[in-house]
Design a protein around this motif. Structure first.
Motif, PDB file in Angstrom:
ATOM      1  N   ASP A 192       0.813  -1.222   0.000  1.00 43.08           N
ATOM      2  CA  ASP A 192       0.000   0.000   0.000  1.00 43.08           C
ATOM      3  C   ASP A 192       0.851   1.280   0.000  1.00 43.08           C
ATOM      4  O   ASP A 192       0.343   2.367   0.302  1.00 43.08           O
ATOM      5  N   ALA A 193       2.122   1.161  -0.362  1.00 39.60           N
ATOM      6  CA  ALA A 193       2.989   2.342  -0.396  1.00 39.60           C
ATOM      7  C   ALA A 193       2.523   3.310  -1.481  1.00 39.60           C
ATOM      8  O   ALA A 193       2.073   2.887  -2.541  1.00 39.60           O
ATOM      9  N   ASN A 194       2.638   4.609  -1.211  1.00 41.80           N
ATOM     10  CA  ASN A 194       2.206   5.632  -2.179  1.00 41.80           C
ATOM     11  C   ASN A 194       3.405   6.398  -2.714  1.00 41.80           C
ATOM     12  O   ASN A 194       4.288   6.799  -1.952  1.00 41.80           O
ATOM     13  N   LEU A 195       3.386   6.624  -4.022  1.00 42.30           N
ATOM     14  CA  LEU A 195       4.460   7.387  -4.660  1.00 42.30           C
ATOM     15  C   LEU A 195       4.351   8.864  -4.275  1.00 42.30           C
ATOM     16  O   LEU A 195       3.258   9.440  -4.297  1.00 42.30           O
ATOM     17  N   ILE A 196       5.482   9.463  -3.917  1.00 40.28           N
ATOM     18  CA  ILE A 196       5.503  10.907  -3.618  1.00 40.28           C
ATOM     19  C   ILE A 196       6.018  11.593  -4.883  1.00 40.28           C
ATOM     20  O   ILE A 196       7.127  11.317  -5.347  1.00 40.28           O
ATOM     21  N   SER A 197       5.205  12.483  -5.411  1.00 40.44           N
ATOM     22  CA  SER A 197       5.541  13.058  -6.721  1.00 40.44           C
ATOM     23  C   SER A 197       6.547  14.212  -6.641  1.00 40.44           C
ATOM     24  O   SER A 197       7.383  14.382  -7.521  1.00 40.44           O
ATOM     25  N   ASN A 198       6.454  14.993  -5.557  1.00 43.12           N
ATOM     26  CA  ASN A 198       7.352  16.155  -5.395  1.00 43.12           C
ATOM     27  C   ASN A 198       7.919  16.204  -3.990  1.00 43.12           C
ATOM     28  O   ASN A 198       7.159  16.071  -3.026  1.00 43.12           O
ATOM     29  N   VAL A 199       9.210  16.439  -3.884  1.00 45.09           N
ATOM     30  CA  VAL A 199       9.842  16.607  -2.573  1.00 45.09           C
ATOM     31  C   VAL A 199      10.652  17.903  -2.617  1.00 45.09           C
ATOM     32  O   VAL A 199      11.535  18.066  -3.464  1.00 45.09           O
ATOM     33  N   ALA A 200      10.317  18.843  -1.700  1.00 47.07           N
ATOM     34  CA  ALA A 200      10.989  20.141  -1.725  1.00 47.07           C
ATOM     35  C   ALA A 200      12.124  20.228  -0.710  1.00 47.07           C
ATOM     36  O   ALA A 200      13.008  21.072  -0.826  1.00 47.07           O
ATOM     37  N   SER A 201      12.094  19.354   0.312  1.00 58.37           N
ATOM     38  CA  SER A 201      13.188  19.355   1.296  1.00 58.37           C
ATOM     39  C   SER A 201      13.313  17.951   1.884  1.00 58.37           C
ATOM     40  O   SER A 201      12.335  17.196   1.922  1.00 58.37           O
ATOM     41  N   ILE A 202      14.523  17.638   2.315  1.00 58.60           N
ATOM     42  CA  ILE A 202      14.761  16.297   2.851  1.00 58.60           C
ATOM     43  C   ILE A 202      15.256  16.404   4.285  1.00 58.60           C
ATOM     44  O   ILE A 202      16.271  17.062   4.561  1.00 58.60           O
ATOM     45  N   ASN A 203      14.500  15.783   5.181  1.00 59.80           N
ATOM     46  CA  ASN A 203      14.823  15.831   6.607  1.00 59.80           C
ATOM     47  C   ASN A 203      14.833  14.408   7.164  1.00 59.80           C
ATOM     48  O   ASN A 203      14.771  13.439   6.404  1.00 59.80           O
ATOM     49  N   ASP A 204      14.868  14.309   8.490  1.00 57.24           N
ATOM     50  CA  ASP A 204      14.924  12.987   9.121  1.00 57.24           C
ATOM     51  C   ASP A 204      13.741  12.105   8.704  1.00 57.24           C
ATOM     52  O   ASP A 204      13.886  10.896   8.535  1.00 57.24           O
ATOM     53  N   ASP A 205      12.568  12.723   8.534  1.00 61.95           N
ATOM     54  CA  ASP A 205      11.367  11.941   8.180  1.00 61.95           C
ATOM     55  C   ASP A 205      11.581  11.190   6.876  1.00 61.95           C
ATOM     56  O   ASP A 205      11.225  10.013   6.743  1.00 61.95           O
ATOM     57  N   GLU A 206      12.149  11.885   5.893  1.00 61.11           N
ATOM     58  CA  GLU A 206      12.359  11.244   4.586  1.00 61.11           C
ATOM     59  C   GLU A 206      13.383  10.118   4.720  1.00 61.11           C
ATOM     60  O   GLU A 206      13.205   9.036   4.159  1.00 61.11           O
ATOM     61  N   PHE A 207      14.456  10.369   5.485  1.00 52.17           N
ATOM     62  CA  PHE A 207      15.461   9.310   5.653  1.00 52.17           C
ATOM     63  C   PHE A 207      14.859   8.097   6.360  1.00 52.17           C
ATOM     64  O   PHE A 207      15.212   6.967   6.069  1.00 52.17           O
ATOM     65  N   THR A 208      13.927   8.355   7.280  1.00 54.35           N
ATOM     66  CA  THR A 208      13.303   7.235   7.993  1.00 54.35           C
ATOM     67  C   THR A 208      12.515   6.355   7.032  1.00 54.35           C
ATOM     68  O   THR A 208      12.628   5.124   7.066  1.00 54.35           O
ATOM     69  N   ILE A 209      11.754   6.976   6.121  1.00 50.12           N
ATOM     70  CA  ILE A 209      10.948   6.139   5.214  1.00 50.12           C
ATOM     71  C   ILE A 209      11.784   5.548   4.081  1.00 50.12           C
ATOM     72  O   ILE A 209      11.325   4.671   3.366  1.00 50.12           O
ATOM     73  N   ALA A 210      13.030   6.000   3.952  1.00 54.62           N
ATOM     74  CA  ALA A 210      13.906   5.431   2.923  1.00 54.62           C
ATOM     75  C   ALA A 210      14.556   4.144   3.408  1.00 54.62           C
ATOM     76  O   ALA A 210      15.208   3.456   2.630  1.00 54.62           O
ATOM     77  N   GLY A 211      14.420   3.827   4.683  1.00 62.66           N
ATOM     78  CA  GLY A 211      15.082   2.628   5.200  1.00 62.66           C
ATOM     79  C   GLY A 211      16.552   2.930   5.434  1.00 62.66           C
ATOM     80  O   GLY A 211      17.046   4.002   5.093  1.00 62.66           O
ATOM     81  N   GLY A 212      17.248   1.967   5.982  1.00 64.08           N
ATOM     82  CA  GLY A 212      18.651   2.174   6.310  1.00 64.08           C
ATOM     83  C   GLY A 212      19.512   2.169   5.071  1.00 64.08           C
ATOM     84  O   GLY A 212      19.074   1.799   3.989  1.00 64.08           O
ATOM     85  N   ALA A 213      20.759   2.603   5.261  1.00 64.42           N
ATOM     86  CA  ALA A 213      21.706   2.535   4.155  1.00 64.42           C
ATOM     87  C   ALA A 213      21.912   1.075   3.782  1.00 64.42           C
ATOM     88  O   ALA A 213      21.931   0.204   4.627  1.00 64.42           O
ATOM     89  N   GLY A 214      22.066   0.821   2.506  1.00 64.76           N
ATOM     90  CA  GLY A 214      22.318  -0.541   2.058  1.00 64.76           C
ATOM     91  C   GLY A 214      21.143  -1.451   2.335  1.00 64.76           C
ATOM     92  O   GLY A 214      21.309  -2.575   2.784  1.00 64.76           O
ATOM     93  N   SER A 215      19.926  -0.942   2.047  1.00 67.90           N
ATOM     94  CA  SER A 215      18.742  -1.751   2.332  1.00 67.90           C
ATOM     95  C   SER A 215      18.701  -3.012   1.465  1.00 67.90           C
ATOM     96  O   SER A 215      17.984  -3.943   1.752  1.00 67.90           O
TER      97      SER A 215
END
Ligand code: ADP
Ligand code: VHF
Length: 271
Positions: A192-215
């Motif tokens: 049920d993941a949703n595509l985000i079409s536009n991102v204007a800034s990247i903070n901790d929240d975005e890194f959290t949903i990106a998963g860890g490095a080397g996922s």
């Protein structure tokens, strides 16, 4: 329909292993061909293009009939050395077909930290672009292990492409991956993941949903793509993350169609 304004003349395109190699380990010939076709067509239109291509190890594994990437760094470096020349042979064949000249540029991330080597690298890129030649960049895996040794560092071609885009003053970085863009959660794990079409800034929240490095083993996953995107946003450039299964998607991106995820400080999307 939603459209975007994308004004880009100098463009860095990064293509990941997952777009160049089929899940069964074989070379994805359609991707090579469509990438060569698309970049050649844009080059003929007068755009300035730099391709950052991963895939040396993937192609090396296929050439040596190996199913699994070895864990030992030296063995990965040897495979990269085998695969890199094969990778360039594949690109040379396809770009020749479209009457486009290419060049191989192998870099390490730190080259840009030293004024002299930085200048040499920039002079090389500028000469190639002036001569209408498309540079094809990869990390020089024989001397650099930051892409390979994920136990100590997490550099990769996502970040290398951002460094190149930054130093070469590119307008746009296009990152082609095995995914349609940046989602609110990992779509490979959550249906049920949703595509985000536009991102204007990247903070901790975005890194959290990106998963860890080397996922995913052997790659930087979404984490390194976000680091690249953050650099582009901070420098007032733009990045689009899109699916590389058909690289002709680059035409859609440049035409302002709302494909993939656009990372940009400015709101470039219109209804
Ligand atoms: N929020 C997210 N949105 C999209 N992909 C994500 C997200 N979190 C983790 N991923 C993972 O990142 C992967 C893409 O990175 P990677 O495997 O390194 O690709 P490439 O070889 O193209 O560099 C996706 O296939 C997906 O599994
Ligand atoms: N430089 C190496 C490793 C690159 C790598 O794993 O990167 P990616 O597929 O972009 O996550 C190669 O060409 O195989």
């Amino acid at each position: 329909m939603e459209t975007r304004t994308i004004n880009a003349n100098r463009i860095v395109v990064k293509v990941g292993t997952s777009s160049l190699i089929h899940p069964n380990g074989a070379v994805n010939l359609e991707t090579f061909d469509q990438l060569a076709y698309t970049l050649s067509a844009l080059n003929n239109q007068g755009k300035e293009l730099i391709l950052v291509s991963s895939g040396a190890i993937g192609v090396g594994l296929n050439k040596m009939h190996l199913k699994k990437r070895p864990t030992e760094i030296g063995a990965q470096q040897a495979l990269a050395a085998i695969g890199q020349s094969e990778l360039m042979t594949l690109f040379t064949q396809r770009f020749d077909h479209y009457l486009t000249d290419i060049a191989q540029v192998l870099l390490t991330h730190d080259i840009f930290d030293y004024p002299k080597s930085n200048k040499f690298a920039m002079d090389t890129f500028n000469c190639l672009l002036n001569d209408n030649v498309i540079p094809i960049v990869n990390e020089n895996d024989t001397v650099a292990t930051d892409e390979l040794d994920h136990h100590t560092t997490f550099g990769d071609n996502d970040q290398l492409s951002a460094i190149v885009a930054s130093h070469m003053n590119a307008d746009l970085l296009i990152v082609l991956s095995d995914i349609d863009g940046f989602y609110d959660q990992n779509p490979k794990k959550f249906a049920d993941a949703n595509l985000i079409s536009n991102v204007a800034s990247i903070n901790d929240d975005e890194f959290t949903i990106a998963g860890g490095a080397g996922s995913r083993f052997g790659t930087g996953g979404m984490h390194t793509k976000l680091i690249a995107a953050k650099r582009m946003i901070d420098e007032d450039r733009a990045m689009v993350l899109a699916n590389g299964k058909d690289p002709r998607i680059i035409f859609d991106i440049l035409a302002g169609k709302p494909v993939g995820t656009l990372f940009s400080k400015e709101c470039m999307t219109h209804e």
